[in-house]
Design an enzyme around this catalytic site. Sequence first.
Site, PDB file in Angstrom:
ATOM      1  N   LYS A 201       0.848  -1.180   0.000  1.00  0.00           N
ATOM      2  CA  LYS A 201       0.000   0.000   0.000  1.00  0.00           C
ATOM      3  C   LYS A 201       0.888   1.235   0.000  1.00  0.00           C
ATOM      4  O   LYS A 201       1.672   1.456   0.920  1.00  0.00           O
ATOM      5  CB  LYS A 201      -0.895  -0.010   1.241  1.00  0.00           C
ATOM      6  CG  LYS A 201      -1.812   1.184   1.307  1.00  0.00           C
ATOM      7  CD  LYS A 201      -2.846   1.025   2.392  1.00  0.00           C
ATOM      8  CE  LYS A 201      -3.747   2.235   2.454  1.00  0.00           C
ATOM      9  NZ  LYS A 201      -4.733   2.103   3.526  1.00  0.00           N
ATOM     10  N   LYS A 255      -2.104  -1.552  -4.019  1.00  0.00           N
ATOM     11  CA  LYS A 255      -2.962  -0.374  -3.969  1.00  0.00           C
ATOM     12  C   LYS A 255      -2.145   0.903  -3.962  1.00  0.00           C
ATOM     13  O   LYS A 255      -1.167   0.949  -3.226  1.00  0.00           O
ATOM     14  CB  LYS A 255      -3.795  -0.482  -2.689  1.00  0.00           C
ATOM     15  CG  LYS A 255      -4.636   0.697  -2.364  1.00  0.00           C
ATOM     16  CD  LYS A 255      -5.322   0.439  -1.052  1.00  0.00           C
ATOM     17  CE  LYS A 255      -6.106   1.667  -0.675  1.00  0.00           C
ATOM     18  NZ  LYS A 255      -6.525   1.626   0.696  1.00  0.00           N
TER      19      LYS A 255
HETATM   20  C1  PBG Z   1      -7.606   3.274   5.195  1.00  0.00           C
HETATM   21  C2  PBG Z   1      -7.917   3.081   3.759  1.00  0.00           C
HETATM   22  C3  PBG Z   1      -7.696   4.023   2.740  1.00  0.00           C
HETATM   23  C4  PBG Z   1      -8.241   3.464   1.586  1.00  0.00           C
HETATM   24  C5  PBG Z   1      -8.754   2.195   1.902  1.00  0.00           C
HETATM   25  N1  PBG Z   1      -8.534   1.981   3.275  1.00  0.00           N
HETATM   26  C6  PBG Z   1      -7.149   5.400   2.770  1.00  0.00           C
HETATM   27  C7  PBG Z   1      -5.855   5.683   3.398  1.00  0.00           C
HETATM   28  O1  PBG Z   1      -5.012   4.825   3.659  1.00  0.00           O
HETATM   29  O2  PBG Z   1      -5.660   6.878   3.697  1.00  0.00           O
HETATM   30  C8  PBG Z   1      -8.268   4.148   0.265  1.00  0.00           C
HETATM   31  C9  PBG Z   1      -9.271   3.666  -0.700  1.00  0.00           C
HETATM   32  C10 PBG Z   1      -9.542   4.584  -1.824  1.00  0.00           C
HETATM   33  O3  PBG Z   1      -8.902   5.645  -1.983  1.00  0.00           O
HETATM   34  O4  PBG Z   1     -10.437   4.252  -2.592  1.00  0.00           O
HETATM   35  N2  PBG Z   1      -6.684   2.475   5.784  1.00  0.00           N
END
Ligand code: PBG
Length: 329
Positions: A201, A255
């Site tokens: 991520k 992601k």
């Molecule tokens: C939180 C989380 C995020 C997303 C999914 N879970 C945002 C972040 O880490 O700030 C993002 C999903 C998206 O942008 O569609 N842990």
Amino acid sequence: MITGKYPGLRLRRSRKNDWSRRLIEENNLTHNDFILPIFLIDGKDKKQEIKSMPGVYRYTLDKINPVIDKAIKKGLPMIALFPYTEKKKKNFIGAEALNEDNLVCRALKLIKKKYKNQIGIMCDVALDPYTSHGHDGLLKKDYVLNDETIKILIDQSLLQAQMGCDVLAPSDMMDGRIGEIRKALDKNGFKMTQILSYAVKYASSFYGPFRDAVGTKGLLKSSKKNYQMDFRNSNEALREVALDIKEGADMVMVKPGLPYLDIIKLVKENFKIPVMAYQVSGEYSLLENGIKKGLTNNDIVIESLIAFKRAGANAIVSYYADRLDTILK
Ligand code: PBG
């Protein structure tokens, strides 16, 4: 006869007719390839469009049955629940995460009771919907504490598993949390609860609209760079995945999606494990705005989604998951 080069060889031959193009297609989309995110909000009788994500809504629990009925009817294998948390329920340590009556827990109970195993339910494991600072863990001087955060994530995982969550998806990026969560699940009678690790991520600007959707927009003072990955790196992604597999992840996620197709492919080629990809909110908003403004059309969605499959994703988390028929036709 020369077949190995032009004019004998013509690759356009197989592209001439539609039947032929269909015959040799290497990738395609089916509903089995998608996970549908559902945003939840407290209250009654609300279906609220999210400003930064036109076409995506937050639902109160009395309004989610039709959404899930539709998902099941189309054959989507899984939904992902995301709660919008009111400011008054947030605090510095994100205590609401462990409230067994919080929005996600109530949703899990309700959905599991009605739908049993007709569809899988995935929930994030992370504190960001619940902390007043918007970070995924416990904060000390702008730094998110690792080991202390894991302790809470374990409890959040156990709670969500107990409420009926099928797939826990730690999206927090703490070191070592997959192993610790797996251990706790097994010890507490949740041997069959799966873990989908957001193994790779990136600290990304593509998450902006999501933070609006779950009510964390504007809360974040510093960035998430001290735990989410640096987008300049790819070797590190492989190390993250290797560790999470060793710790017991059933599936891994990359992601964001489209800007990281190289990473999806790398992970797929190096590890024989199901790889999910997340077409995140910023990707959705960019595509959707382009379509709305008439700069392009729905075909751009298919092109983007097929790219995930070509790169090697087994499934895609997408805000388009419940609208594929309209887009595909
Ligand atoms: C939180 C989380 C995020 C997303 C999914 N879970 C945002 C972040 O880490 O700030 C993002 C999903 C998206 O942008 O569609 N842990």
